[in-house]
Write a protein that holds these residues in place. Structure first.
Motif, PDB file in Angstrom:
ATOM      1  N   TRP A 522       0.858  -1.130   0.151  1.00 31.48           N
ATOM      2  CA  TRP A 522       0.060   0.190  -0.094  1.00 31.48           C
ATOM      3  C   TRP A 522       1.151   1.217  -0.089  1.00 31.48           C
ATOM      4  O   TRP A 522       1.859   1.317   0.793  1.00 31.48           O
ATOM      5  N   SER A 523       0.533   2.178  -0.827  1.00 31.47           N
ATOM      6  CA  SER A 523       1.038   3.578  -0.645  1.00 31.47           C
ATOM      7  C   SER A 523       0.203   4.476  -0.278  1.00 31.47           C
ATOM      8  O   SER A 523      -0.857   4.459   0.024  1.00 31.47           O
ATOM      9  N   LEU A 524       1.013   5.637   0.229  1.00 36.53           N
ATOM     10  CA  LEU A 524       0.163   6.692   0.961  1.00 36.53           C
ATOM     11  C   LEU A 524      -0.516   7.537  -0.127  1.00 36.53           C
ATOM     12  O   LEU A 524      -0.153   7.968  -1.194  1.00 36.53           O
ATOM     13  N   VAL A 546       5.350  10.154  -0.373  1.00 41.85           N
ATOM     14  CA  VAL A 546       5.536   9.391  -1.579  1.00 41.85           C
ATOM     15  C   VAL A 546       6.236   8.234  -1.284  1.00 41.85           C
ATOM     16  O   VAL A 546       5.948   7.168  -1.548  1.00 41.85           O
ATOM     17  N   PRO A 547       7.502   8.286  -0.647  1.00 46.08           N
ATOM     18  CA  PRO A 547       8.069   7.065  -0.408  1.00 46.08           C
ATOM     19  C   PRO A 547       7.542   5.937   0.493  1.00 46.08           C
ATOM     20  O   PRO A 547       8.024   4.828   0.706  1.00 46.08           O
ATOM     21  N   ILE A 548       6.537   6.341   1.241  1.00 52.13           N
ATOM     22  CA  ILE A 548       6.332   5.596   2.292  1.00 52.13           C
ATOM     23  C   ILE A 548       5.396   4.209   1.562  1.00 52.13           C
ATOM     24  O   ILE A 548       4.376   4.529   0.924  1.00 52.13           O
ATOM     25  N   ARG A 549       5.517   3.299   2.168  1.00 52.25           N
ATOM     26  CA  ARG A 549       4.973   2.012   1.977  1.00 52.25           C
ATOM     27  C   ARG A 549       4.527   1.103   3.078  1.00 52.25           C
ATOM     28  O   ARG A 549       5.114   1.279   4.172  1.00 52.25           O
ATOM     29  N   ALA A 569      -3.220   8.851   5.032  1.00 52.07           N
ATOM     30  CA  ALA A 569      -4.234   7.485   4.659  1.00 52.07           C
ATOM     31  C   ALA A 569      -3.389   6.941   3.516  1.00 52.07           C
ATOM     32  O   ALA A 569      -2.407   7.444   2.866  1.00 52.07           O
ATOM     33  N   VAL A 570      -3.672   5.488   3.294  1.00 57.57           N
ATOM     34  CA  VAL A 570      -3.220   4.681   2.412  1.00 57.57           C
ATOM     35  C   VAL A 570      -4.412   4.575   1.317  1.00 57.57           C
ATOM     36  O   VAL A 570      -5.521   4.505   1.595  1.00 57.57           O
ATOM     37  N   ARG A 571      -3.863   4.331  -0.045  1.00 55.08           N
ATOM     38  CA  ARG A 571      -4.665   3.845  -0.833  1.00 55.08           C
ATOM     39  C   ARG A 571      -5.133   2.536  -0.874  1.00 55.08           C
ATOM     40  O   ARG A 571      -4.128   1.617  -1.068  1.00 55.08           O
ATOM     41  N   ASP A 572      -6.216   2.104  -0.937  1.00 57.23           N
ATOM     42  CA  ASP A 572      -6.799   0.594  -0.780  1.00 57.23           C
ATOM     43  C   ASP A 572      -7.996   0.548  -1.930  1.00 57.23           C
ATOM     44  O   ASP A 572      -8.850   0.792  -1.699  1.00 57.23           O
ATOM     45  N   GLY A 573      -7.107   0.439  -3.116  1.00 58.37           N
ATOM     46  CA  GLY A 573      -7.977   0.180  -4.323  1.00 58.37           C
ATOM     47  C   GLY A 573      -8.519   1.572  -4.399  1.00 58.37           C
ATOM     48  O   GLY A 573      -7.688   2.525  -4.750  1.00 58.37           O
TER      49      GLY A 573
END
Lengths: 814, 292
Positions: A522-524, A546-549, A569-573
């Protein structure tokens, strides 16, 4: 004595009262008439048949006479009351003609911030002085019988003399002590009050005047709208006189000053204290190229209210205005003078800067170093919390063995991030001090002196531990939860919302994203501004995210939109799921990092965002808790709702800013505003009247409000005279208003009245009615007939017959 | 006063009745010379036809006769009328005339027989003094108002009707009343008397207040004959009252003059003697003019 006479005169000059008294006096002749009927003496009478016959023949005439006389007698007190209800008393008092007496003059004087502007570059006096002089002159030119009411129009519009009074001296006395306020003008509000008063006083329209003394700054009158209900209503009650707009002036103002951090702590690298400040400027009626110098000062309050504040830091900046530019801002950083701070700390009761448990609220004063039309908006103030050291407790399973030789435990990651200097070098005062505690043994005692706690093992917390953390948050601390690096199902996700009364849902197990494909993570979510608490990260916030996973995390859901904020927040779909969730608890807050400080879960600890994220979160939340709890843009004339941190405060005491801070203030000058408890919480019982620091009393405990003038109120431009005239013509019609001649204000009123006075005609009518009543009463009482009867035999009727019979008898005898 | 009555039956043959001592002024044609010759004294011969005067005195006892404007010293109209009736009766009885008293209001209430007996005058006076117009229960028992005042109204028509029925022979009728009734009723009655050739004298007794209506303050007038109450301002109504009352008096006078009857209005504030003597003298003179 004068006041008593004025009160008595006021009663007689109360038109409505006199008119009502006159109407009530109608009852007097009616009652007398009825009493007379009741008190008739019985009279036995033999020749009753002739009386009845005479009455039958003349019944109509007799009743007509009675009704006519009664009508005249009723009209006399009624007309007398109406005559006195107007200007009669005044006219008699004058000994002059009645054409201009008994008027009601409602003066609305604009004492808003813009009236503090100087009349011209060469003038020493402000616009308000000219308005006041016109008001005084107007009152001087009134007749003693004229009644005067006075309102001040700065928000909120307030009556100074209403209902109208005959005591002109008292009105002038108050006018002379009147000082313009720091709020915007509310002419419409004052007109509404005047309209309501005129309705109560019930003065004839031709004798009522509303005089608006204003500089007619923008927004004073809604000339961009068609019509105005207040003025439309008022034109039926009074004539309107308005001063011409004052001359437009150029003006530069400080519209905002704010620390970019709510709480300032020593630099982690150097240990120095410095306050990042943003100053916003605006200028009116000037678009040339020029510069404006801004001086910044950090002012620390002394131990007592009478002790002048001490400047502990200074800085200057220059704003270069481009041609046509009206708004601009400066970013400056003011360094705190350590020596000055130490001197201040050495005083008895001085600031507790540097101690673990306290801080120091200092003022950031931005002052425009130039003279312009309106000095009042050249200075602006904000507050900032200074702290030398924050204590953050890391709660972990202290006794657990390291998971591997090379792995860095979560506690270490966190400790490095919070206090890198302490971790790498010798421990020095300043910055963040890290304490450690065992999760299983955590309680209030273990947390003594902590400003914040980072809970790495929430799964090990006991009930005492949860309770102690809740207390810490409610008292203004920050509690940061991270997930334990164990992926097993646990109870803490269910307990956390319950213990802190947060309307959140946290999944009982972490989500692991395809363990077989470590590249799929997941990326932010990188769009969106940071929250207020992280405002200092705003320029780099996207790049830092950006670099956070993340490849393991707990699902966090806010049941209501207000239940919390997703700082990360993370992108989940297609969805966005909170990774760093913040919820407010009491005066402090709770932060939940929905992943573990473990490289198997996320690479966050190794990325540049991690350290500033922790520090700014700490300062943001803790600084917010220490701040006023209300909007930083507090302005005069408002009644802000104060937060829970202000519990127990009884009143606010004013401390001026600027040059006044160096002046020893007397008790007489102190301004105090009591607080009252409303549904929204504590709030000032009256609007805060002046800019400056408003300090909580009796115990301040660092609770200070920085109150400034509204920058829009300092607009020194004025409305266009022709536009105002056209608008007034359309709104109240040309016959119902006129410009007020400030040189001869009394003349503006006089011409309206000459043809409108009905007091004297009514009085003459009363006189005529009195004479008519005398004649009618005399005639209808048939006193002439009684006189004939008493003088001798009647020459007609029965008596005449007797006389004739006697004559015939005499003739017969002869 | 003796021998002054005019007999309604003159022209018929006379019948000696008695002697009466001569008084200066008597007609010497009736001297009895025979008696003078025997006794050297002057006596007049009186004849039956000359002394059969029948005098009926009608006294009004209606409620209005109880009025007096001077409650302390003044006479009520009835007092005045009773005195007048007693006086006339006394004069008639002294001349051996037969006298009857008739009290009336809405009708004939009480009467005496015609008599010239010497004690008849006493009987007449007793009856007159026994009557109290304001509360005379002897006359009428059911016509008393709540205030104790008589509410009987004068009804001349009915009274005259009753009297005409009773009188079979020509008589001299003296009516003493305030005549507070319709003049038309008076006219009808007098017409019938005139038809029967009775001689009628109308003596109208009035209180001075009724003639001048001197009231000033607002009062509630209530009638003594049950006319009810009327609140009014008397000053405002004075002219109208005098006008109405004057018209009434003129009507009464016109009626009496129409039938040639004698009429005298008496003010109770004035003494009784002078107007009465003037009236009787005027009447005697008129009789003499008729003889001649």
């Amino acid at each position: 004595m004068t006041q008593t006479l004025a009160q008595v005169g006021g009663f007689f000059a109360n038109g409505a009262a006199l008119a009502m008294a006159g109407a009530a006096a109608i009852a007097i002749p009616v009652v007398i008439h009825l009493l007379t009927r009741l008190q008739r003496r019985p009279q036995a009478w033999g020749a009753m048949r002739f009386v009845i016959e005479a009455f039958r023949r003349h019944r109509t005439r007799l009743r007509l006479e009675q009704w006519l006389l009664l009508l005249v007698r009723c009209l006399i007190p009624l007309l007398l009351g109406l005559a006195l209800a107007g200007p009669l008393i005044a006219g008699l008092g004058d000994g002059v003609g009645t054409d201009a007496s008994g008027r009601v003059v409602c003066i609305i004087i604009d004492d808003s911030l813009s009236t503090r502007a100087l009349e011209s570059d060469d003038a020493d006096s402000a616009r308000f002085e000219k308005l006041r002089a016109a008001a005084v002159k107007l009152i001087d030119e009134l007749k003693p019988s004229d009644r005067v009411a006075l309102w001040r129009a700065a928000t909120p519009a307030k009556a100074m003399f209403a209902p109208p009074t005959l005591d002109h001296a008292a009105v002038k006395r108050d006018l002379k002590t009147l000082e313009p306020r720091f709020a915007r003008g509310d002419i419409n509000g004052a007109l509404t009050l005047a309209s309501a008063m005129l309705k109560q006083v019930d003065t004839p329209r031709d004798r009522a005047f509303v005089v608006v003394l204003s500089d007619l700054a923008p927004d004073t009158l809604p000339i961009d709208k068609a019509g105005d209900p207040t003025l439309t209503r008022l034109q039926r009650q009074a004539h309107l006189l308005v001063t011409k707009p004052a001359a437009t002036r150029s003006n530069v103002q400080v519209t905002a000053v704010a620390s970019r951090r709510r709480m300032v702590t020593p630099s982690a690298a150097t240990g120095a204290l410095s306050v990042p400040v943003r100053v916003a400027l605006r200028r009116f009626q000037s678009d040339d190229e020029r510069t404006s110098k801004v001086d910044l000062e950090l002012v620390a309050r002394g131990p007592g209210r009478k002790t002048p504040g001490q400047v502990i830091g200074k800085h200057s900046g220059t704003m270069t205005w481009q041609k046509g530019q009206n708004n601009g801002s400066l970013n400056m950083e003011v360094s705190v003078d350590p020596q000055a701070l130490a001197d201040l700390a050495s005083r008895r009761g001085g600031p507790n800067v540097g101690s673990a448990g306290g801080g120091r609220t200092v003022s950031v004063v931005a002052r425009l170093a130039e003279d312009d039309a309106l000095p009042a908006d050249n200075l602006r103030i904000a507050t900032v919390e200074l702290r030398h050291r924050l204590t953050v407790g890391i709660v972990d399973d202290i006794d657990a063995p390291a998971t591997g030789d090379t792995a860095i435990p979560s506690r270490r990651w966190m400790s490095f991030a919070l206090s890198p200097r302490a971790a790498l070098e010798a421990r020095q005062p300043g910055g963040v001090e890290v304490a450690e505690a065992s999760a299983a043994l955590l309680d209030g005692k273990a947390m003594a002196g902590w400003d914040a706690a980072v809970i790495l093992r929430p799964d090990l917390l006991t009930d005492d531990g949860w309770a102690a953390l809740r207390t810490l948050a409610e008292e203004g601390g920050l509690v940061v939860f991270t997930a334990p690096p164990d992926t097993a199902a646990a109870q803490w996700p269910g307990l956390l919302p319950t213990k802190f009364n947060l309307d959140w849902t946290i999944a009982g197990e972490p989500r692991v994203l395809d363990e077989n494909d470590p590249l799929k993570v997941w990326s932010l979510k990188t769009d969106g501004d940071p929250p207020t608490e992280l405002a200092l990260l705003a320029p780099d916030f996207e790049a830092l995210r950006v670099p956070i996973r993340v490849n393991r995390r707990f699902d966090v859901t806010f049941r209501t939109p207000d239940a919390g904020q997703a700082w990360l927040a993370v992108r989940d779909g297609n969805e966005s799921k909170p990774l760093l969730a913040y919820g407010r608890v009491g005066q402090g807050g709770v932060l939940l990092l929905a992943t573990a400080i473990d490289l198997d879960w996320t690479n966050l600890p190794t990325k540049p965002l991690f350290v500033p994220l922790l520090h700014e979160s700490l300062r943001g939340v803790l600084g917010g808790a220490r701040s006023s709890g209300v909007d930083d843009r507090l302005i005069c004339g408002r009644q802000p709702a104060l937060g829970p941190r202000w519990a127990g405060v009884q009143q606010l005491v004013h401390e001026p800013i600027g040059d006044d801070t160096k002046v020893k203030r007397s008790k007489r000058d102190a301004k105090q505003v009591l607080l009252r408890l409303t549904d929204a919480g504590l709030e000032p019982a009256t609007p805060l009247p002046a800019p400056g620091l408003w300090v909580a009393a009796p115990q301040s405990n660092g609770r200070v409000l920085a109150v400034n003038v509204d920058d829009f109120d300092g607009d020194t431009r004025t409305l266009n005279e022709n536009s105002v005239a056209e608008w007034l013509d359309a709104t109240v019609s040309a016959d119902n208003w006129r410009w007020l001649d400030t040189e001869q204000p009394g003349q503006s009123l006089a011409s309206h009245v000459a043809s409108a006075n009905v007091g004297w005609p009514l009085l003459w009518a009363v006189l005529v009615l009195l004479l008519l009543e005398l004649c009618l009463a005399r005639w209808f009482s048939h006193a002439h007939a009684g006189a004939r009867a008493s003088a001798g035999p009647a020459v007609s009727g029965a008596a005449g017959f007797v006389q004739q019979a006697a004559q015939r008898a005499a003739e017969s005898k002869s | 006063m003796t021998g002054m009555h005019r007999s309604p039956f003159f022209g018929y043959s006379v019948e000696f009745a008695q002697h009466r001592q001569y008084a200066p002024g008597d007609d010497i044609r009736h001297l009895d010379w025979k008696v003078f010759g025997r006794s050297d004294k002057l006596y007049l011969k009186q004849y039956q036809k000359e002394t059969n005067l029948r005098l009926l005195v009608l006294v009004d006892t209606s409620g209005s006769m109880a009025y007096s404007s001077n409650k302390v010293k003044g006479w009520r109209k009835y007092d005045y009328a009773a005195t007048l009736a007693a006086t006339l009766a006394h004069l008639a009885l002294r001349q051996q005339d037969r006298v009857a008293l008739v009290l009336f209001a809405d009708q004939v209430r009480k009467s005496t027989r015609l008599s010239n007996a010497r004690d008849h005058w006493r009987q007449i006076v007793e009856i007159l003094s026994s009557v109290r117009p304001e509360d005379d229960q002897a006359l009428v028992e059911d016509d008393v108002s709540e205030a104790g005042l008589s509410t009987r109204m004068t009804n001349l028509g009915r009274t005259f009707e009753q009297m005409v029925a009773k009188l079979t022979r020509r008589s001299v009728i003296v009516m003493i009343s305030d005549l507070f009734d319709d003049p038309q009723a008076l006219q009808k009655g007098l017409a019938r008397f005139r038809h029967r050739r009775h001689d009628v004298m109308i003596l109208q007794t009035l209180d001075p207040a009724e003639l001048t209506f001197p009231f000033r303050s607002p009062s509630e007038f209530f009638g003594l004959e049950g006319e009810g109450k009327l609140p009014l301002d008397p000053a405002a109504l004075r002219d109208a009252y005098l006008e109405v009352f004057g018209a009434h008096l003129r009507d009464v006078q016109n009626v009496t003059q129409k039938f040639g009857f004698d009429y005298l209005m008496l003010d109770t504030a004035q003494s009784l003697g002078p107007p009465l003597s003037r009236f009787l003298a005027h009447r005697a003179a008129a009789a003499d003019r008729k003889k001649m």
